[in-house]
Design a protein around this motif. Structure first.
Motif, short mmCIF file in Angstrom:
data_model
loop_
_atom_site.label_atom_id
_atom_site.label_comp_id
_atom_site.label_asym_id
_atom_site.label_seq_id
_atom_site.Cartn_x
_atom_site.Cartn_y
_atom_site.Cartn_z
N ASP A 2 33.22 14.30 -40.02
CA ASP A 2 34.03 15.52 -40.43
C ASP A 2 33.94 15.60 -41.87
N GLN A 3 34.37 16.62 -42.54
CA GLN A 3 34.18 16.89 -44.06
C GLN A 3 35.55 15.95 -44.67
N GLY A 4 36.23 15.71 -43.97
CA GLY A 4 37.66 14.73 -44.60
C GLY A 4 36.99 13.17 -44.82
N ILE A 5 36.18 12.44 -43.69
CA ILE A 5 35.74 11.49 -43.99
C ILE A 5 34.63 11.45 -44.87
N ALA A 6 33.81 12.38 -45.01
CA ALA A 6 32.47 12.48 -46.06
C ALA A 6 33.08 12.68 -47.28
N GLY A 7 34.41 13.19 -47.66
CA GLY A 7 35.01 13.29 -48.95
C GLY A 7 35.56 12.04 -49.17
N SER A 8 36.24 11.20 -48.39
CA SER A 8 36.80 10.17 -48.60
C SER A 8 35.68 9.03 -49.07
N ILE A 9 34.46 8.82 -48.22
CA ILE A 9 33.31 8.00 -48.60
C ILE A 9 32.93 8.52 -49.99
N PHE A 10 32.74 9.77 -50.41
CA PHE A 10 32.11 10.12 -51.52
C PHE A 10 33.29 9.59 -52.87
N THR A 11 34.44 9.83 -52.42
CA THR A 11 35.56 9.34 -53.41
C THR A 11 35.66 7.83 -53.92
N VAL A 12 35.24 7.11 -52.74
CA VAL A 12 35.22 5.77 -52.72
C VAL A 12 33.96 5.16 -53.61
N VAL A 13 32.73 5.69 -53.29
CA VAL A 13 31.62 5.57 -53.88
C VAL A 13 31.90 5.70 -55.40
N VAL A 14 32.21 6.88 -56.00
CA VAL A 14 32.60 7.29 -57.20
C VAL A 14 33.56 6.32 -57.93
N PHE A 15 34.29 5.97 -57.33
CA PHE A 15 35.62 5.03 -57.93
C PHE A 15 34.78 3.56 -58.08
N VAL A 16 33.84 3.08 -57.22
CA VAL A 16 33.28 1.93 -57.38
C VAL A 16 32.34 2.04 -58.56
N SER A 17 31.65 3.12 -58.36
CA SER A 17 30.79 3.31 -59.71
C SER A 17 31.46 3.39 -61.10
#
Length: 57
Positions: A2-17
């Motif tokens: 769902d959209q919540g999990i996809a947003g969370s994954i995107f946030t983690v990827v951007v933070f790690v970057s």
């Protein structure tokens, strides 16, 4: 997924970057390159002054 999990994954990827870029920028190996780049505007002033001195002579 769902959209919540996809947003969370995107946030983690951007933070790690972001952490990776900050680590790269403040790593000691790049300090000399950054110091040289920071002094580039002053190198232009020195060239202009030497050209003015040559023209006045």
């Amino acid at each position: 997924m769902d959209q919540g999990i996809a947003g969370s994954i995107f946030t983690v990827v951007v933070f790690v970057s972001f952490v990776g870029v900050v680590w790269w920028a403040f790593n000691g190996r790049n300090k000399q390159r950054f110091d040289e780049a920071a002094n580039l505007p002053f190198a232009d002033e020195e060239k202009e002054e030497s050209q003015k001195n040559k023209q006045e002579s």
